[in-house]
Structure formats: structure tokens, C-alpha cells
Design an enzyme around this catalytic site. Structure first.
Site, PDB file in Angstrom:
ATOM      1  CE  LYS A  53      -4.431  -1.248   0.208  1.00 35.33           C
ATOM      2  NZ  LYS A  53      -5.483  -0.700  -0.676  1.00 35.33           N
ATOM      3  CB  SER A 306      -0.939  -8.012  -1.004  1.00 31.77           C
ATOM      4  OG  SER A 306      -1.834  -8.683  -0.130  1.00 31.77           O
TER       5      SER A 306
END
Length: 405
Positions: A53, A306
Site C-alpha cells: 500500500k 501483498s
């Protein structure tokens, strides 16, 4: 919202260089052998904020005007985008406020605060409600809203992962990407398809929050209006980005869903076989492969890990659950005598097993004095086959036992 292009992604790459690391794309030998393929793991869990992110957050903040930077930024996030915004803001000397859904894992809350952000909690466990509150606070206080996925600069920042994958291994012909709001898969798909049109992209969602899957398949939405527990809280989104879904429909071959149980198995697999700690959202790509929902035979596959922001208690609980599902952890009660216990202990090495006392943290050994009568223990083995061998041996030796549920 404007269309995202390869040019935007390359510009984002220049924006984030120096703060965001180029993560490794590592070969996963065990999974590759199991599925007759070449599996590579893109380790975004090794970023300083332990998730991808930071890429989109930093790119979006770097593109703000000096006046916007002076007033500060705000974001809604279950944790990973929060940390990306918080850390990026701290590096640039900008105030940041984060609105988190109630029930956000403590590890993510604490990490966000450590990176210097002010944390506010939303009224419900849903991201969408936290997002509404962030919009209200942005309007009230003059903050610039940094959306977690529905923003061109954010999507372009996430797309830098696609650039790195093909630079690191041009032979990759399948990329498996998780979908929450869609910013990650939207950015990666844009980059990959621009550079290597023959490379396929497959998205993965959870069964509990399958809105992107339903949109892709043109099915009615099954997302619940009430809170549904989801191990992959990082992709616990009811309404994905329209812009990202436009990219998904254009470039993505398929979208599949996985269950909480399948995610638990994938978290254990990554920890045990690859020595990688992944959060629920970070493990869904591996979950889809292990559940054989994506055919990877004879393919060169990149899986996006992720993020790795998972509470230690949740991680341990998840691993124990997965071991139990695979019949590798069994609680049983047997009739204890010195002879019976010696036979049990002598049997264990042959089945690659370990024996633990119920509710005990230490290995039992022959020196422990067990009472005569019914004794409850746990056995841990390397496979369900080994567990079966163990109990078959007890039956052969006429040792009375019962397996507890």
C-alpha cells in the site's frame, strides 16, 4: 476518473524510488514441485510498512500541491493503506489522519500510530462506513483525502509492482492478484498487459466479500449488509472501484473466490514451506492455487504476497486451525499404562510425530509420570497419512483410545 496508462505507472515509479523498496520475486521450490510449475512470490510483505500500500499512497501524496500538503491528508483503511499513508506523510513532514473500521487488528492500529498518524475509528467493522466518515472529516477540516484504491495516482503506484515483476523475470506468463477495492489488480494489469500482452492476470477474492467477482461474472452481488467474519480483512470491501473494475473487465482473464478455511491453509503453507508470514489478504493467491481453483501446471506464475500485517494471536490460531483441518493435529484419549505409553512414544519417530500434553507447552518424555487410566494428549504429525499410521499402530498394539472432536 482518467484512464491509467503505462506512462502514469512509470512516472509513479520515479516518484516512489528512494522510499519504496523494489521487493524480491523469489522462487517457491516446494509449491513449484507440488504443482509442476514455476511459482514465484512477490514479497510486498517485506516493505517497511509490510504491505504494497505504500506505493500508491506515496505516489498520491507526492502529487499534491504545496497548499494541500500544508493542510494534511486523511485516509480510510483497515490498516495497510493506513500505514502507507502514515509513513509516507511522516517522510514528507505532512500531518495524517486515519479512519479505521472498528475491529481493525491491533497490530495494524499500533503500527499506524507508530508511523505518526492520528487514528479515528469508524462506526462499524465495514470499510465503506469508515470511508464515509473520512470524507466528512476531509470536508470539515480541509484535509486531502487519499483513497485506498479509487484514485488514479494510487492505482498507478500499485502498478509499479507489475513493472518490477517483468523486469525481474520476463518469463512470467501468469500473475495472481488479490482483489479488495481493485486498485492493486488494476495497476498491475495495466502495467503487465502494456509490456507483455500474452501474460494472463487472474484475480482472487474471498467468498465473504465477492463483489468484484460478481461484477466480473455479471452476477447479482452477494455481499452481505451485515458484518461477516473474514480472515482477509485487508480485502474486506463491499464496493470495489469502478475505474479498477473497468480495467479488470478489460485485462483480467478470470476472478475466483476462496474460503476462510482455504486462506488459513495458505497462511500455514507459506509459513511452513516458504518461511513467509502473510496476512489473510496476502495469502489468497496461494489459497487459490492450493485449492486448485487456478490451473498453474507448466506455467511461470507470480503470486503477490501483498502484506504481512497479522496479529500474532490470529497467526497462531490460524496455523493451529489449518493443522487440524489437514488431520495433522489430533486430540485423543488413551488408556495409560507404562507399557502403553512407551509404545506410543516409540511409534512417534516412525510417523514423524510429536506428542504434547493437553494444555501443556512442553514435550512429554518417558520420565514424566502419567497416572494409570485415561489420559488426554495431542499428536502433531507431518501429514494426514502419518496421523492415520499412528492410530493404526495403536490399534495393532491393542491400545484403547478415542479421538476427541
Amino acid at each position: 476518473m482518467k484512464t491509467i496508462t503505462l506512462k502514469d505507472i512509470r512516472r509513479a515509479k520515479k516518484n516512489i524510488d528512494g522510499i519504496v523498496k523494489e521487493t524480491d520475486l523469489v522462487y517457491d521450490y516446494v509449491t513449484s514441485r507440488k504443482f509442476h510449475s514455476n511459482i514465484y512470490l512477490k514479497l510486498e510483505n517485506t516493505q517497511i510498512v509490510k504491505s504494497f500500500k505504500i506505493r500508491g499512497a506515496l505516489n498520491a501524496i507526492k502529487n499534491l500541491t504545496p497548499q494541500q500538503m500544508k493542510k494534511g491528508v486523511i485516509a480510510a483503511s483497515a490498516g495497510n493503506h493506513a500505514q502507507g499513508v502514515a509513513y509516507s506523510s511522516s517522510q514528507l513532514g505532512i500531518k495524517s489522519v486515519i479512519v479505521m473500521p472498528s475491529g481493525t487488528p491491533l497490530a495494524k492500529v499500533q503500527a499506524t500510530m507508530r508511523f505518526g498518524a492520528d487514528v479515528v475509528f469508524g462506526p462499524t467493522p465495514f470499510f465503506d462506513d469508515a470511508n464515509k466518515l473520512s470524507q466528512q472529516l476531509a470536508q470539515k477540516n480541509g484535509y486531502t483525502l487519499i483513497p485506498p484504491y479509487d484514485h488514479p495516482d494510487v492505482i498507478a503506484g500499485q502498478g509499479t509492482i507489475g513493472l518490477e515483476i517483468l523486469q525481474q523475470n520476463p518469463k512470467i506468463d501468469l500473475v495472481i492478484v488479490q482483489i479488495g477495492g481493485g486498485g492493486l489488480i488494476g495497476g498491475i494489469a495495466t502495467a503487465i498487459k502494456a509490456l507483455k500482452p500474452s501474460c494472463e492476470i487472474i484475480g482472487v477474492q474471498t467468498e465473504n466479500f465477492p463483489d468484484a467477482h460478481d461484477i466480473f461474472k455479471c452476477h447479482p452481488s452477494k455481499c452481505a449488509n451485515k458484518y461477516v467474519p473474514c480472515l482477509a480483512d485487508g480485502i474486506q470491501v463491499k464496493s470495489p472501484s469502478p475505474t479498477a473494475m473497468g480495467i479488470v473487465k478489460k485485462y483480467v482473464k478470470d476472478v475466483v473466490t476462496v474460503t476462510n478455511r482455504e486462506i488459513e491453509k495458505a497462511i500455514l503453507w507459506l509459513a511452513e514451506k516458504a518461511k513467509i508470514v502473510a496476512e489473510g489478504a496476502g495469502a489468497v493467491g496461494m489459497a487459490a492455487i492450493l485449492a486448485r481453483k487456478i490451473n498453474v501446471i507448466n506455467r511461470n506464475v507470480a503470486i503477490i504476497v501483498s502484506g504481512g500485517n497479522i496479529d500474532i494471536d490470529k497467526f497462531l490460531h490460524t496455523c493451529f486451525n489449518a493443522i487440524k483441518y489437514d488431520n495433522r493435529r489430533t486430540n485423543f484419549t488413551f488408556w495409560s499404562t507404562p507399557k502403553n505409553y512407551k509404545l506410543i512414544v516409540d511409534t512417534l519417530p516412525g510417523v514423524n510425530g510429536r506428542l504434547y500434553g493437553a494444555n501443556s507447552e512442553h514435550d512429554l518424555s518417558l520420565k514424566d509420570k502419567l497416572p494409570k487410566g485415561w489420559v488426554t494428549l495431542d499428536i502433531y504429525t507431518t501429514s494426514a497419512k502419518r496421523t492415520k499410521e499412528f492410530f493404526n499402530k495403536l490399534s495393532e498394539e491393542n491400545i484403547k483410545y478415542k479421538i476427541n472432536k
